[in-house]
Enzyme design. Structure first.
Site, PDB file in Angstrom:
ATOM      1  CD  GLU A 115      -2.808   1.325   0.110  1.00  0.00           C
ATOM      2  OE1 GLU A 115      -3.428   0.330  -0.395  1.00  0.00           O
ATOM      3  OE2 GLU A 115      -2.883   2.389  -0.193  1.00  0.00           O
ATOM      4  CB  THR A 117      -6.160  -0.315  -3.827  1.00  0.00           C
ATOM      5  OG1 THR A 117      -5.452   0.369  -2.817  1.00  0.00           O
ATOM      6  CG2 THR A 117      -5.643  -1.736  -3.739  1.00  0.00           C
ATOM      7  CG  HIS A 176      -4.916   3.876   3.121  1.00  0.00           C
ATOM      8  ND1 HIS A 176      -5.429   4.763   3.043  1.00  0.00           N
ATOM      9  CD2 HIS A 176      -5.385   3.209   1.798  1.00  0.00           C
ATOM     10  CE1 HIS A 176      -6.300   5.013   2.218  1.00  0.00           C
ATOM     11  NE2 HIS A 176      -6.187   4.060   1.283  1.00  0.00           N
ATOM     12  CG  ASP A 189      -1.579   0.525  -3.727  1.00  0.00           C
ATOM     13  OD1 ASP A 189      -0.551   1.123  -3.339  1.00  0.00           O
ATOM     14  OD2 ASP A 189      -2.574   0.433  -3.185  1.00  0.00           O
ATOM     15  CG  HIS A 190      -2.179   3.977  -5.136  1.00  0.00           C
ATOM     16  ND1 HIS A 190      -1.980   4.848  -4.155  1.00  0.00           N
ATOM     17  CD2 HIS A 190      -3.153   2.866  -4.931  1.00  0.00           C
ATOM     18  CE1 HIS A 190      -2.875   4.114  -2.801  1.00  0.00           C
ATOM     19  NE2 HIS A 190      -3.150   3.292  -3.336  1.00  0.00           N
TER      20      HIS A 190
HETATM   21  C1  GP9 Z   1      -9.035  -0.719   0.778  1.00  0.00           C
HETATM   22  C2  GP9 Z   1      -7.615  -0.552   0.517  1.00  0.00           C
HETATM   23  C3  GP9 Z   1      -7.139   0.904   0.215  1.00  0.00           C
HETATM   24  O1  GP9 Z   1      -9.700  -1.920   0.591  1.00  0.00           O
HETATM   25  O2  GP9 Z   1      -7.265  -1.254  -0.713  1.00  0.00           O
HETATM   26  O3  GP9 Z   1      -7.728   1.472  -0.894  1.00  0.00           O
HETATM   27  P1  GP9 Z   1      -7.193   2.827  -1.590  1.00  0.00           P
HETATM   28  O4  GP9 Z   1      -7.698   3.910  -0.877  1.00  0.00           O
HETATM   29  O5  GP9 Z   1      -5.719   2.490  -1.664  1.00  0.00           O
HETATM   30  O6  GP9 Z   1      -7.684   2.604  -3.063  1.00  0.00           O
HETATM   31 MN    MN Z   2      -4.150   1.718  -2.047  1.00  0.00          MN
END
Ligand code: GP9
Ligand code: MN
Length: 418
Positions: free
Chosen positions: A38, A80, A195, A254-255
């Protein structure tokens, strides 16, 4: 209509890259761990914050893996979920909104589906509600056999922070679920602790917060450090469970985690005067590790993106992709090009970064003169077409018309045998 898919097919097949014979099939039949990290960005790798190493485990893993230091995320508002979509399909998400919501029931040729047809059991483990990002619907569409959502985890106030179950607990509990799965499996693990807004309990802080004038960036360092530790423990548990040797591991960011709202703080951390549009593109680099037990690995500087994961993985597993509609290429292919296009149209090669209607010299980060802009013009049509064709497939649900051309497959096979 169905003629559109032929046009797309001709385009992607013209860009198809043959696998590297030394790598093709090296992981055939192995379990696949896809670990979504994340909000991590590459600038934390091999870096420290006031002398405190941010990712000691990942830095060590890098020396035992194929590590792609110029790998870019290609997500937009779907965050994500966009990364999951891109990684599984080798197609792009949407320019705005989230494809997980708008085209959840299209026909896709996603990795879980393909692997399912090849004897694999596929699953996602993620301690969030199953409807978040419409995952319950999309995972079915992509061909996942099972989604271990929050209901499968023991979540208490004690073992949670921020968005939910702490990563360390998440991985610990995932091991037990993993042991019950049929093998070989393809399982995606989606971490959560690192996150926004990067909350962490005092007891879990292994390094200090930063002091760069943005609470967000300041808190990012200890939460990244915590995620690094959680992944380290996961690897130990995987080894203890006897699951290591027969598996391969793909870990990817992921980003981005730190948006350009925090440019001043980021510039302070990076000890730069400012964050230019060029820097903003370069900050979209996220780590990609391909860890294959028994392989020494190496650091690879080829420019690449999340769309490249599906063809790369399939070739490692010994599956051909020549017939597939994929917008990425096998990163181990000898013919692989150094290139990535971001969802906003910015693109990157070995020599240039195109963004903000400006062609930047990759080496200096300075805009090129008008005459020198030709260096960008060469790749501009390709970048536009990649995104447009991918959109076309999604908006028209064109894969429902797609029939692989078996003739080609037969020819390729018999060529190989001679
Ligand atoms: C939530 C997690 C985070 O289930 O995958 O999501 P994001 O806000 O990074 O898209
Ligand atoms: Mn994410």
């Amino acid at each position: 209509d169905s003629s559109d898919i032929i046009e797309v097919k001709n385009y992607v097949q013209a860009n198809h890259k043959e696998p590297n014979p030394d790598m093709f099939g090296v992981a055939e039949g192995k379990n696949v761990f896809m670990i979504s990290l994340e909000s991590i960005q590459s600038f934390v790798i091999d870096n420290d914050m006031e002398g405190q190493e941010i990712t000691p485990f990942l830095n060590q893993l890098k020396d035992e893996s194929y590590y792609f230091e110029n790998f870019y995320h290609q997500t937009e508002q779907g965050k994500t979920s966009d990364s999951e979509f891109i990684v599984a399909n080798s197609m792009f998400g949407r320019g705005s909104g989230a494809v997980f919501f708008t085209h959840a029931q299209n026909n896709y040729n996603a990795t879980p589906k393909i692997l399912g047809e090849n004897g694999y059991y596929s699953s996602v483990m993620h301690a969030n509600n199953r409807t978040f990002w419409n995952r319950d619907v999309v995972y079915d569409t992509l061909g996942y056999d099972h989604f271990y959502d929050v209901e499968y985890y023991d979540v208490t106030e004690e073992n949670s922070v921020g968005w939910g179950l702490k990563d360390k607990e998440f991985f610990e509990q995932s091991i037990d679920l993993l042991k019950e799965q049929p093998q070989p499996f393809y399982t995606t693990f989606i971490t959560l602790t690192n996150h926004f807004p990067f909350e962490l309990d005092e007891e879990d802080k292994m390094i200090d917060e930063g002091d760069y004038g943005s609470g967000t960036l300041n808190r990012f360092f200890p939460t990244v450090r915590y995620m690094d530790y959680a992944v380290e423990e996961f690897f130990n548990d995987i080894k203890e469970a006897g699951l290591y040797e027969d598996s391969i591991f793909i870990l990817y960011g992921d980003h981005y985690g730190i948006s350009s709202n925090h440019n001043n703080a980021m510039a302070r951390f990076l000890e730069q005067d400012e964050i230019t549009p060029f820097d903003t593109v370069q900050l979209q680099r996220v780590p990609l590790f391909i860890h294959i037990p028994g392989h020494e690995g190496e650091v690879i500087d080829t420019v690449s993106g999340q769309v490249d994961i599906q063809p790369t993985l399939m070739h490692l597993l010994g599956m051909t992709t020549k017939q597939d509609i994929q917008f990425g290429s096998d990163l181990f292919s000898p013919d692989n090009e150094s290139y990535a296009v971001l969802r906003n149209g910015s693109f990157i090669t070995d020599d240039v970064v195109w963004t903000n209607n400006t062609c930047y010299d990759k080496e200096t980060g300075e805009p090129l003169t008008e005459e020198e802009q030709a260096a960008c013009e060469e790749f501009a049509p390709r970048a536009t077409q990649d995104l447009e064709f991918s959109d076309k497939v999604i908006y028209g649900d064109l894969l429902r018309f797609y029939e692989p051309d078996n003739q080609d497959l037969v020819e390729t096979d018999s060529d190989d045998e001679e």
